[in-house]
Write an enzyme that holds these catalytic residues in place. Sequence first.
Site, PDB file in Angstrom:
ATOM      1  N   ASN A 273       8.411  28.687  25.677  1.00  9.20           N
ATOM      2  CA  ASN A 273       6.969  27.999  25.805  1.00  9.20           C
ATOM      3  C   ASN A 273       5.855  28.703  25.797  1.00  9.20           C
ATOM      4  OD1 ASN A 273       8.510  25.354  25.318  1.00  9.20           O
ATOM      5  ND2 ASN A 273       8.726  25.136  27.353  1.00  9.20           N
TER       6      ASN A 273
ATOM      7  N   ARG B 258      14.852  28.937  30.096  1.00  6.80           N
ATOM      8  CA  ARG B 258      14.248  28.323  28.532  1.00  6.80           C
ATOM      9  C   ARG B 258      12.819  28.180  28.567  1.00  6.80           C
ATOM     10  NH1 ARG B 258      17.720  24.919  24.333  1.00  6.80           N
ATOM     11  NH2 ARG B 258      16.189  24.995  22.568  1.00  6.80           N
TER      12      ARG B 258
ATOM     13  N   GLU C  11      17.142  23.416  29.406  1.00 11.19           N
ATOM     14  CA  GLU C  11      15.658  23.634  29.729  1.00 11.19           C
ATOM     15  C   GLU C  11      15.378  23.216  30.976  1.00 11.19           C
ATOM     16  OE1 GLU C  11      12.580  22.127  27.082  1.00 11.19           O
ATOM     17  OE2 GLU C  11      11.481  24.077  27.103  1.00 11.19           O
TER      18      GLU C  11
ATOM     19  N   GLU D 297       6.063  33.059  16.208  1.00 13.13           N
ATOM     20  CA  GLU D 297       7.384  32.848  17.060  1.00 13.13           C
ATOM     21  C   GLU D 297       8.112  34.299  17.226  1.00 13.13           C
ATOM     22  OE1 GLU D 297       7.636  30.135  18.888  1.00 13.13           O
ATOM     23  OE2 GLU D 297       7.148  28.752  17.728  1.00 13.13           O
TER      24      GLU D 297
ATOM     25  N   HIS E 238       2.904  27.601  24.123  1.00 16.20           N
ATOM     26  CA  HIS E 238       3.152  26.144  23.425  1.00 16.20           C
ATOM     27  C   HIS E 238       2.523  25.096  24.465  1.00 16.20           C
ATOM     28  CE1 HIS E 238       5.727  28.584  21.313  1.00 16.20           C
ATOM     29  NE2 HIS E 238       6.393  27.226  20.495  1.00 16.20           N
TER      30      HIS E 238
ATOM     31  N   LYS F 212      17.336  22.102  19.789  1.00 12.41           N
ATOM     32  CA  LYS F 212      16.286  21.034  20.070  1.00 12.41           C
ATOM     33  C   LYS F 212      16.029  20.285  18.719  1.00 12.41           C
ATOM     34  CE  LYS F 212      13.275  22.808  23.777  1.00 12.41           C
ATOM     35  NZ  LYS F 212      12.209  23.185  24.086  1.00 12.41           N
TER      36      LYS F 212
ATOM     37  N   HIS G  12       0.541  22.851  21.350  1.00 11.23           N
ATOM     38  CA  HIS G  12       0.439  21.355  21.368  1.00 11.23           C
ATOM     39  C   HIS G  12      -0.638  20.720  21.189  1.00 11.23           C
ATOM     40  CE1 HIS G  12       5.367  21.187  21.965  1.00 11.23           C
ATOM     41  NE2 HIS G  12       4.843  22.101  20.967  1.00 11.23           N
TER      42      HIS G  12
ATOM     43  N   HIS H  54       1.355  25.074  13.466  1.00 12.15           N
ATOM     44  CA  HIS H  54       2.053  25.335  14.883  1.00 12.15           C
ATOM     45  C   HIS H  54       1.866  26.868  15.126  1.00 12.15           C
ATOM     46  CE1 HIS H  54       4.792  25.023  18.068  1.00 12.15           C
ATOM     47  NE2 HIS H  54       5.659  25.657  17.424  1.00 12.15           N
TER      48      HIS H  54
ATOM     49  N   LYS I 141      16.093  34.733  21.333  1.00 13.67           N
ATOM     50  CA  LYS I 141      15.911  33.648  21.587  1.00 13.67           C
ATOM     51  C   LYS I 141      17.179  32.999  21.932  1.00 13.67           C
ATOM     52  CE  LYS I 141      14.895  28.916  20.152  1.00 13.67           C
ATOM     53  NZ  LYS I 141      14.197  27.800  19.556  1.00 13.67           N
TER      54      LYS I 141
ATOM     55  N   ARG J   9      26.951   8.168  17.271  1.00 12.50           N
ATOM     56  CA  ARG J   9      26.560   9.066  18.476  1.00 12.50           C
ATOM     57  C   ARG J   9      26.784  10.353  18.045  1.00 12.50           C
ATOM     58  NH1 ARG J   9      30.003   4.681  20.462  1.00 12.50           N
ATOM     59  NH2 ARG J   9      28.497   2.950  21.355  1.00 12.50           N
TER      60      ARG J   9
END
Lengths: 352, 352
Positions: free
Chosen positions: A240, A236, A232, A180, A243, A138, A247, A259, A222, A116
């Site tokens: 994207n 946040r 998010e 980015e 993005h 993330k 994707h 990417h 960022k 965990r």
Amino acid sequence: MIQLIKQNIVSRDLSYDITISSSIIEEKLNYYESSNLNPLYIVDENISKIYSKLLPYDKDRVYIFTANEKNKTFKELIKIEEFLSKNNALRGSTLIALGGGITGDITGFAASIFMRGIPFIQIPTTYLSMVDSSIGGKTGINFDDAKNIIGSFYQPKEVIIDINFLETLNDEEFLNGFAETIKVAAISDIDFFNLIYDNYQNIIDRDQELLLKIIEQSCVLKSNIVKEDTYETNKRMLLNFGHTLAHAIEIDSDNQITHGYAVALGMIYEMKYGVEKGYIKEEAYIKILDMLKRFNYQTEYKINNTDIFLSALLKDKKSTSKGITLVLTDENMVGKIVEKIDAELLLNIFND
Amino acid sequence: MIQLIKQNIVSRDLSYDITISSSIIEEKLNYYESSNLNPLYIVDENISKIYSKLLPYDKDRVYIFTANEKNKTFKELIKIEEFLSKNNALRGSTLIALGGGITGDITGFAASIFMRGIPFIQIPTTYLSMVDSSIGGKTGINFDDAKNIIGSFYQPKEVIIDINFLETLNDEEFLNGFAETIKVAAISDIDFFNLIYDNYQNIIDRDQELLLKIIEQSCVLKSNIVKEDTYETNKRMLLNFGHTLAHAIEIDSDNQITHGYAVALGMIYEMKYGVEKGYIKEEAYIKILDMLKRFNYQTEYKINNTDIFLSALLKDKKSTSKGITLVLTDENMVGKIVEKIDAELLLNIFND
């Protein structure tokens, strides 16, 4: 009779340091090895070859990972968990990711679910991971044709950025990450956007002093956005920008378009949609397009398979009950979120 | 030049309600179905047969799970993720676990990693899951012979306890869960401990009013301990009373001894060790032993395979750099944590 108990949860302290420098990696790794952190390493295969001398002598504590999108799977994740189990990793062990974004994403995820959650440290070795994926917590793997659909929000203990690693990147890999930086400037900092625009040649030539400054500012921008919305739920999402389409482009191109290049294309076509629908001025679109042309990004894309493209678009995590969501930015480089996107029109933009 | 950025993280609101009542399940499920929660269900196979009428007409939104320790695996986890993906689950979807602890643990884990976390609701149907596993946000699966070694801390949106489900349990299943009530009383509430001791016959006869009261107090006690230490860095470890040995007993018996019965045995042998080492008075041990005898728990165990037993003990998540950790309790039912356990002596206790 109904009994109601309110369960309050006290959360952990999740703050961490991001160190940006050059030539510090050897010192840092020596420190980990001599510490009581009980370090275990997940290392990108290419990095393991170039920097083999940096790695601990005891190879049992090093897992070599062949980093590519096709390996960002449950299968590899399970192998990493086995590696941790075989090493009798305990809650006091620290997992160190040495590699690019893919390595960092799967390592962070593996650390987050072993017992965990055991501590992990990000040492990004690509530009992309330095300014983007290593910050913000993330983690994830790909599943069922959807990128990063399985994962967790899990913060590293620290992030160590050593720009010497950039020497291992060719121009394409560097630009793949640099998209980015352009993105984060485009949604939040017009001065930074202009600085990049004006100094494009020095950036392409990888002036060290300039790069340190740019990486720092990318991380700060960022970091500020993530700080306000770690999980998010709203702000946040600005990150994207580009993005939503990126994707789908990655999947539709069978990952032939990497990417960062996909994000560049995504920004262009999303802005085009924004102009068409009247959300933004054409001036904003032109600014983004000019910037990307300066750095020689691909600026046109033809969809290979409309069904695959659409399905990827709909499976995106950014889809909600409000439908497909896009991020746009205005001529002052202030980003905004637009909901309920017209998928048909969005696809048609590619045929213009 | 070293640039240091401090990344602060604002955490989510993780508080939630635990509702304890009887005959509320139908109403609750109807509510979910008519809501915009977009509910998807992971349902214990046995429950799905007994309560088939309660489940939604649309069977595509129900995943039937054969709940046993051997199915608490990555393989089943991946099937649940596929189920979510096939249902185009989005961040707005809610995953509902209807079953015992195993179902709740794997469902919570599945919810925690799909899109980095979708909401989930716990509807525990066994005594064990009502008072223990559904509260506190521990999720997980078994891996590499270690119980719950892969998982996350992830809080449900709400917990619905309907004691009517207890009618589905035979006496053995009921007592399997009740061991956790004895445990939580034993480490934190002497009055509650005495109430249970005095009213054992009414409990075995499952007096409804009494059970509601006991379940409520069990939940309150666990909830209070979790509140102070959600991520198990110190106080929450008290809840592991009996569990250090229980996990090893479960594995050594090839899961023939179920969790609650193993916890009962664990409490006995851990207390015996505590007396032997002088950590607690014999009086405390006798109190625990008498209580468990009253409810007819198995009070003696012979280790089948010392190697397997020891390996399970060492792989336990409660092992740290401080070695094996045990929880003991004194004659006033105040629990305490003891570190650096002598594994050899601990195993010898079983031969006395």
